[in-house]
Design an enzyme around this catalytic site. Structure first.
Site, PDB file in Angstrom:
ATOM      1  N   GLU A  12       0.925  -1.269  -0.082  1.00  0.00           N
ATOM      2  CA  GLU A  12      -0.072  -0.142   0.082  1.00  0.00           C
ATOM      3  C   GLU A  12       0.995   1.272   0.099  1.00  0.00           C
ATOM      4  O   GLU A  12       0.324   2.356  -0.457  1.00  0.00           O
ATOM      5  CB  GLU A  12      -0.973   0.100   1.016  1.00  0.00           C
ATOM      6  N   GLY A  78     -12.747  -2.806   2.387  1.00  0.00           N
ATOM      7  CA  GLY A  78     -13.860  -3.328   2.018  1.00  0.00           C
ATOM      8  C   GLY A  78     -14.933  -2.463   2.051  1.00  0.00           C
ATOM      9  O   GLY A  78     -15.290  -1.877   2.815  1.00  0.00           O
ATOM     10  N   GLU A 191      -7.428  -1.089  10.974  1.00  0.00           N
ATOM     11  CA  GLU A 191      -6.652  -0.413  11.928  1.00  0.00           C
ATOM     12  C   GLU A 191      -7.141   0.999  12.258  1.00  0.00           C
ATOM     13  O   GLU A 191      -6.692   1.557  13.280  1.00  0.00           O
ATOM     14  CB  GLU A 191      -5.286  -0.208  11.041  1.00  0.00           C
ATOM     15  N   ASP A 214     -12.555  -4.296  -2.551  1.00  0.00           N
ATOM     16  CA  ASP A 214     -13.496  -5.446  -2.715  1.00  0.00           C
ATOM     17  C   ASP A 214     -14.829  -4.965  -1.997  1.00  0.00           C
ATOM     18  O   ASP A 214     -14.807  -4.012  -1.355  1.00  0.00           O
ATOM     19  CB  ASP A 214     -12.862  -6.745  -1.992  1.00  0.00           C
TER      20      ASP A 214
END
Length: 247
Positions: A12, A78, A191, A214
């Site tokens: 990332e 997500g 997180e 997703d």
């Protein structure tokens, strides 16, 4: 004033590390930090690790050891909310811990000792991040990698928990359970709420942006790795650099 850029995974943050100027790698508390400059402004890049405890430890180190003035979290999440699709971006307005349950001593999702369920992000920093995200997804600023239609920037609640939500049934139960209590979460990750809580404790401005990789359903394990490697890291670089130019 130094800005900290946090991500959970190396993939990332790979593009940001590659563009860091005058980079210096440091080790503290068993973690690697990259200190340098971006857009002629001081930054520290760090990997939070996966999960709330790892993220809280890293955020604390950034504040106490590196003396950062603000923290920005970037990465993937997500999608939970209606209309929050793969390739969209969510700028967090607030976080909650969807796995916090100290009932019957405290109401479900309330943080003991804080008398609150939601942890608000810094309004000004979040506005700057939204502007950077909109530029990234606009026709002029859009990066290659997503060519299946227009993508949107959302602003709202993000849920965090120590679980990778990867089935349609679990995502539906999470969305409906929170929704019945008035918590309409747009996205889920692992997180952000922990970092928000640490920043509240230290009175440090915090903002977070997540690219939707997703739909937190049965395809999550298929979509995730490819999306992070091919799209999310470049989008993070573009949006963070856009933010840094406005600070």
């Amino acid at each position: 004033m130094t800005t900290a850029i946090l991500s959970a995974l190396p993939e990332e943050q790979a593009s940001l590390v590659a563009r860091l100027e005058r980079a210096q790698r440091l080790t503290h508390a068993g973690r690697s930090f990259w200190r340098g400059e971006m857009c002629e402004r001081p930054v520290v890049l760090a990997l939070s690790g996966i999960g709330k405890v790892a993220a809280a430890t890293t955020a604390t180190a950034l504040i106490e050891h590196f003396g950062v003035a603000r923290i920005v979290f970037t990465g993937v999440a997500g999608g939970l909310g209606d209309g929050v699709n793969v390739g969209d971006v969510v700028v967090a307005q607030a976080f909650l811990q969807h796995d916090m349950d100290a009932s019957p001593l405290f109401p479900r999702w309330e943080l003991p000792g804080y008398a609150r369920t939601r942890l608000d992000c810094d309004a000004h920093l979040s506005t700057l991040l939204r502007d950077a995200a909109r530029n990234c997804l606009s026709g002029a600023g859009r990066l290659p990698g997503l060519d299946d239609g227009a993508h949107r920037v959302h602003h709202g609640l993000v849920a965090s928990g120590d679980r990778f939500v990867s089935s349609a049934q679990e995502a539906r139960q999470l969305r409906e359970g929170l929704g019945l209590a008035g918590h309409n979460a747009l996205a889920v990750e692992m997180e952000g709420a922990a970092v928000a809580q640490v920043c509240l404790d230290y009175a440090i401005p915090f903002a977070a942006i997540r690219t939707i990789s997703d739909r937190a359903d049965d395809t999550a394990h298929v979509d995730f790795a490819h999306f992070v490697q091919t799209v999310a890291s470049r989008y993070a670089e573009h949006m963070v650099r856009g933010l840094m130019q406005t600070l």
